[in-house]
Write a protein that holds these residues in place. Structure first.
Motif, mmCIF file in Angstrom:
data_model
loop_
_atom_site.group_PDB
_atom_site.id
_atom_site.type_symbol
_atom_site.label_atom_id
_atom_site.label_comp_id
_atom_site.label_asym_id
_atom_site.label_seq_id
_atom_site.Cartn_x
_atom_site.Cartn_y
_atom_site.Cartn_z
ATOM 1 N N ARG A 1 -3.626 -13.744 6.886
ATOM 2 C CA ARG A 1 -3.782 -13.012 8.145
ATOM 3 C C ARG A 1 -3.687 -11.512 7.881
ATOM 4 O O ARG A 1 -3.031 -11.052 6.955
ATOM 5 C CB ARG A 1 -2.690 -13.408 9.138
ATOM 6 C CG ARG A 1 -2.729 -14.861 9.533
ATOM 7 C CD ARG A 1 -3.917 -15.085 10.402
ATOM 8 N NE ARG A 1 -3.993 -16.477 10.849
ATOM 9 C CZ ARG A 1 -4.859 -16.916 11.709
ATOM 10 N NH1 ARG A 1 -5.752 -16.101 12.226
ATOM 11 N NH2 ARG A 1 -4.890 -18.176 12.057
ATOM 12 N N CYS A 2 -4.315 -10.746 8.728
ATOM 13 C CA CYS A 2 -4.321 -9.285 8.628
ATOM 14 C C CYS A 2 -2.913 -8.727 8.847
ATOM 15 O O CYS A 2 -2.251 -9.100 9.812
ATOM 16 C CB CYS A 2 -5.280 -8.717 9.675
ATOM 17 S SG CYS A 2 -5.293 -6.917 9.754
ATOM 18 N N PRO A 3 -2.472 -7.816 7.984
ATOM 19 C CA PRO A 3 -1.159 -7.206 8.162
ATOM 20 C C PRO A 3 -1.097 -6.231 9.349
ATOM 21 O O PRO A 3 -0.027 -5.928 9.856
ATOM 22 C CB PRO A 3 -0.908 -6.471 6.845
ATOM 23 C CG PRO A 3 -2.268 -6.202 6.297
ATOM 24 C CD PRO A 3 -3.130 -7.347 6.758
ATOM 25 N N GLN A 4 -2.253 -5.748 9.815
ATOM 26 C CA GLN A 4 -2.308 -4.801 10.936
ATOM 27 C C GLN A 4 -2.276 -5.496 12.297
ATOM 28 O O GLN A 4 -1.515 -5.131 13.168
ATOM 29 C CB GLN A 4 -3.561 -3.933 10.852
ATOM 30 C CG GLN A 4 -3.587 -2.988 9.684
ATOM 31 C CD GLN A 4 -2.577 -1.883 9.834
ATOM 32 O OE1 GLN A 4 -1.421 -2.046 9.448
ATOM 33 N NE2 GLN A 4 -2.993 -0.776 10.387
ATOM 34 N N CYS A 5 -3.165 -6.493 12.461
ATOM 35 C CA CYS A 5 -3.300 -7.092 13.793
ATOM 36 C C CYS A 5 -3.019 -8.595 13.831
ATOM 37 O O CYS A 5 -2.972 -9.177 14.912
ATOM 38 C CB CYS A 5 -4.692 -6.813 14.360
ATOM 39 S SG CYS A 5 -6.029 -7.704 13.540
ATOM 40 N N GLY A 6 -2.852 -9.225 12.669
ATOM 41 C CA GLY A 6 -2.529 -10.643 12.631
ATOM 42 C C GLY A 6 -3.708 -11.585 12.755
ATOM 43 O O GLY A 6 -3.536 -12.800 12.778
ATOM 44 N N SER A 7 -4.918 -11.052 12.813
ATOM 45 C CA SER A 7 -6.111 -11.893 12.923
ATOM 46 C C SER A 7 -6.465 -12.516 11.581
ATOM 47 O O SER A 7 -5.961 -12.122 10.537
ATOM 48 C CB SER A 7 -7.300 -11.068 13.418
ATOM 49 O OG SER A 7 -7.073 -10.610 14.726
ATOM 50 N N LYS A 8 -7.393 -13.451 11.621
ATOM 51 C CA LYS A 8 -7.863 -14.121 10.412
ATOM 52 C C LYS A 8 -8.545 -13.108 9.496
ATOM 53 O O LYS A 8 -9.230 -12.203 9.947
ATOM 54 C CB LYS A 8 -8.842 -15.220 10.797
ATOM 55 C CG LYS A 8 -9.312 -16.061 9.640
ATOM 56 C CD LYS A 8 -10.109 -17.253 10.147
ATOM 57 C CE LYS A 8 -10.704 -18.058 9.019
ATOM 58 N NZ LYS A 8 -9.751 -18.662 8.137
ATOM 59 N N ARG B 1 -3.925 -9.316 -1.484
ATOM 60 C CA ARG B 1 -2.783 -10.217 -1.310
ATOM 61 C C ARG B 1 -2.711 -11.180 -2.482
ATOM 62 O O ARG B 1 -3.728 -11.699 -2.925
ATOM 63 C CB ARG B 1 -2.983 -10.991 -0.010
ATOM 64 C CG ARG B 1 -1.864 -11.751 0.535
ATOM 65 C CD ARG B 1 -0.671 -10.954 1.026
ATOM 66 N NE ARG B 1 -0.955 -9.659 1.560
ATOM 67 C CZ ARG B 1 -0.738 -9.227 2.797
ATOM 68 N NH1 ARG B 1 -0.233 -9.968 3.654
ATOM 69 N NH2 ARG B 1 -1.013 -8.038 3.177
ATOM 70 N N CYS C 1 -10.131 -7.950 7.417
ATOM 71 C CA CYS C 1 -9.856 -8.562 8.712
ATOM 72 C C CYS C 1 -11.153 -8.723 9.494
ATOM 73 O O CYS C 1 -11.961 -7.803 9.563
ATOM 74 C CB CYS C 1 -8.874 -7.697 9.497
ATOM 75 S SG CYS C 1 -8.526 -8.334 11.149
ATOM 76 N N LYS D 1 -5.674 -19.085 4.702
ATOM 77 C CA LYS D 1 -4.584 -18.936 5.663
ATOM 78 C C LYS D 1 -4.092 -17.500 5.798
ATOM 79 O O LYS D 1 -3.186 -17.218 6.571
ATOM 80 C CB LYS D 1 -3.408 -19.821 5.258
ATOM 81 C CG LYS D 1 -3.754 -21.298 5.229
ATOM 82 C CD LYS D 1 -2.597 -22.107 4.729
ATOM 83 C CE LYS D 1 -2.993 -23.571 4.608
ATOM 84 N NZ LYS D 1 -1.932 -24.363 3.984
#
Length: 68
Positions: free
Chosen positions: A28-35, A17, A8, A26
């Motif tokens: 996204r980080c599973p922790q915070c949703g960032s790129k 993944r 992240c 595309k």
């Protein structure tokens, strides 16, 4: 579908993944949703040895190994 390693760009979370090659950008980080940024990883290829199965290696750097 290949597995890729990512980190992240925001929180630094590292994760893997399985995604199609065209969708790697595309993820996204599973922790915070960032790129997430794809990490460069290697792979190991195991091929057939060309030593003839004799138990000794014909290459000078193998020192008598049984499978290059």
């Amino acid at each position: 579908m290949p597995t890729y390693d990512f980190r992240c760009v925001n929180c630094g979370e590292r994760f893997s993944r399985r995604v199609p090659i065209e969708e790697r950008d595309k993820v996204r980080c599973p922790q915070c949703g960032s790129k997430a940024q794809q990490l460069l990883t290697g792979f190991i290829y195991f091929g057939k040895s060309d030593g003839g199965g004799s138990g000794s290696c014909s290459r000078s750097s193998c020192s008598g190994c049984s499978g290059c």
